[in-house]
Scaffold this active site. Structure first.
Site, PDB file in Angstrom:
ATOM      1  N   ARG A  82      30.454  37.700  84.744  1.00 60.01           N
ATOM      2  CA  ARG A  82      30.588  38.541  83.199  1.00 60.01           C
ATOM      3  C   ARG A  82      32.463  38.789  83.315  1.00 60.01           C
ATOM      4  NH1 ARG A  82      32.695  42.123  85.546  1.00 60.01           N
ATOM      5  NH2 ARG A  82      33.154  43.276  83.441  1.00 60.01           N
ATOM      6  N   ASP A  92      39.141  41.049  75.886  1.00 59.44           N
ATOM      7  CA  ASP A  92      38.268  39.921  75.774  1.00 59.44           C
ATOM      8  C   ASP A  92      38.657  38.919  74.922  1.00 59.44           C
ATOM      9  OD1 ASP A  92      36.198  42.128  77.010  1.00 59.44           O
ATOM     10  OD2 ASP A  92      35.300  40.218  77.508  1.00 59.44           O
TER      11      ASP A  92
HETATM   12  O1  MRU Z   1      30.626  42.401  78.961  1.00 59.52           O
HETATM   13  P1  MRU Z   1      31.450  42.066  79.914  1.00 59.52           P
HETATM   14  O2  MRU Z   1      31.192  42.972  81.271  1.00 59.52           O
HETATM   15  O3  MRU Z   1      31.626  40.601  80.036  1.00 59.52           O
HETATM   16  O4  MRU Z   1      32.730  42.741  79.355  1.00 59.52           O
HETATM   17  C1  MRU Z   1      33.790  42.460  80.120  1.00 59.52           C
HETATM   18  C2  MRU Z   1      34.836  43.433  79.580  1.00 59.52           C
HETATM   19  O5  MRU Z   1      34.728  43.841  78.490  1.00 59.52           O
HETATM   20  C3  MRU Z   1      35.967  44.047  80.505  1.00 59.52           C
HETATM   21  O6  MRU Z   1      36.333  45.322  80.053  1.00 59.52           O
HETATM   22  C4  MRU Z   1      37.261  43.428  80.422  1.00 59.52           C
HETATM   23  O7  MRU Z   1      38.274  44.107  79.942  1.00 59.52           O
HETATM   24  C5  MRU Z   1      37.488  42.127  79.753  1.00 59.52           C
HETATM   25  S1  MRU Z   1      37.370  41.105  81.266  1.00 59.52           S
HETATM   26  C6  MRU Z   1      38.806  41.344  82.262  1.00 59.52           C
END
Ligand code: MRU
Length: 336
Positions: free
Chosen positions: A50, A225
């Site tokens: 993830r 994201d």
């Molecule tokens: O749901 P996830 O664990 O894939 O989400 C990841 C995020 O939102 C992180 O906080 C991140 O800032 C983005 S990826 C470096």
């Protein structure tokens, strides 16, 4: 920068893609070998891997595996839809699809996937230096979710800045929000920082505003994201409330993400699709029910922080500071 990672989030090993299964952390470090595109799609959907950049790189290798099975008849739709909010997923697939169209052979596809992988690591190392350059001496920082080596090709986005800030002696203390419901903060961020001998203080998210009120934080540093053309930022649920509290307490707020996270097709954050996951993630923990029977739950896993709550966005191309850069000028800045 001489960065020696103590683990590999993802690694191409010829017969397939070797992934660290993040669902098992912090209690056990287990690796899985994925040999087909379908296994890669499943791994992304089920959060074995993830974090926006890591998902993008994983999908790029998934295209190589798909080509092995289907050749040019490869259909990338399911892989593209494995998770909706992180733009890096479709960004990487678009890059691979372009190569697939022009040079449909495994070697060329693999070279492109490796290029995406290496570029991401180089971006993180560079963003680490740029972001740390914004920090004053002896600051306390707070991060949310996991935007570290586990979420990227290595070093991390937000955690890259924190690693560089620590190396430069600028950071006194790192606070990490535990990040309900999946606990990326307490399970993943704490795990990878402690492995690098960086001390971590965990908080429940609801303690963050109170810590700010007591003067305990100088900078909030988070990843992203997806970033809309106007600078609105989609990130893990809870980022928006952190940004509101930071504004109220005049605390600086930094977003760190590679330019592959910028989506110029979204003019504002309103257009960003926000992933909702199963209510089961809220109602149970490790398969053990934690809520009163009969309650249902709402589980959006990202939110959007408006640009006006952000102090700086750091990409590998440079630093954008608000309000010095008017939001109307951003569109042009992204493409410089
Ligand atoms: O749901 P996830 O664990 O894939 O989400 C990841 C995020 O939102 C992180 O906080 C991140 O800032 C983005 S990826 C470096």
């Amino acid at each position: 920068m001489n960065y020696k990672p103590s683990f590999k989030t993802l690694e191409w090993v010829g017969s397939g893609l070797r992934l660290l299964d993040q669902r098992k952390l912090p209690h056990s470090e287990e690796y899985r070998l994925l040999r087909t595109m379908e296994e890669v799609e499943h791994a992304i959907r089920k959060m074995m891997v993830r974090g926006a950049p890591a998902i993008g790189v994983t999908a790029a290798y998934g295209v190589v595996l798909g080509f092995r099975t289907y050749g040019s008849k490869l259909n990338l739709d399911a892989l593209r839809k494995a998770r909706p909010t992180a733009i890096n997923l479709s960004w990487a697939i678009d890059r691979m699809a372009d190569v697939l169209e022009k040079y449909p052979d495994e070697d060329t596809l693999l070279k492109e996937a490796i290029r995406i992988h290496e570029e991401d690591l180089a971006s993180n190392l560079h963003m680490g230096e740029l972001g740390a350059g914004l920090l004053e001496e002896r600051v306390n920082v707070l991060t949310h979710c996991n935007a570290g080596a586990l979420a990227t090709s290595g070093y991390g986005t937000a955690l890259g800045v924190i690693r560089s800030g620590i190396a430069q002696g600028k950071i006194d203390r790192v606070y990490v929000n535990e990040t309900r419901p999946w606990l990326q903060g307490s399970r993943l961020t704490a795990w990878e920082l402690i492995r690098d001998d960086i001390p971590v203080t965990l908080l429940v998210e609801s303690a963050a505003a109170w810590l700010m009120k007591r003067g305990g934080v100088d900078w909030i540093i988070v990843g992203a994201d997806r970033i809309a053309a106007n600078g609105d930022v989609a990130n893990k649920i809870g980022t928006y409330s952190l940004a509101l509290a930071a504004k109220a307490h005049e605390i600086q707020f930094m977003v760190v993400a590679p330019s592959s996270t910028v989506d110029l097709d979204c003019s504002t954050g309103e257009q960003i699709e926000i992933e909702s996951r199963s209510e089961h993630e809220v109602l149970a923990f490790n398969e053990i029910p934690v809520a009163a029977e009969g309650a249902d739950a709402w589980n959006p896993v990202f939110d959007v922080t408006p640009a006006e709550l952000i102090t700086a966005i750091v990409t590998e191309k440079g630093v954008i500071q608000f309000p010095e850069t008017p939001v109307e000028k951003l569109g042009q800045k992204w493409t410089e």
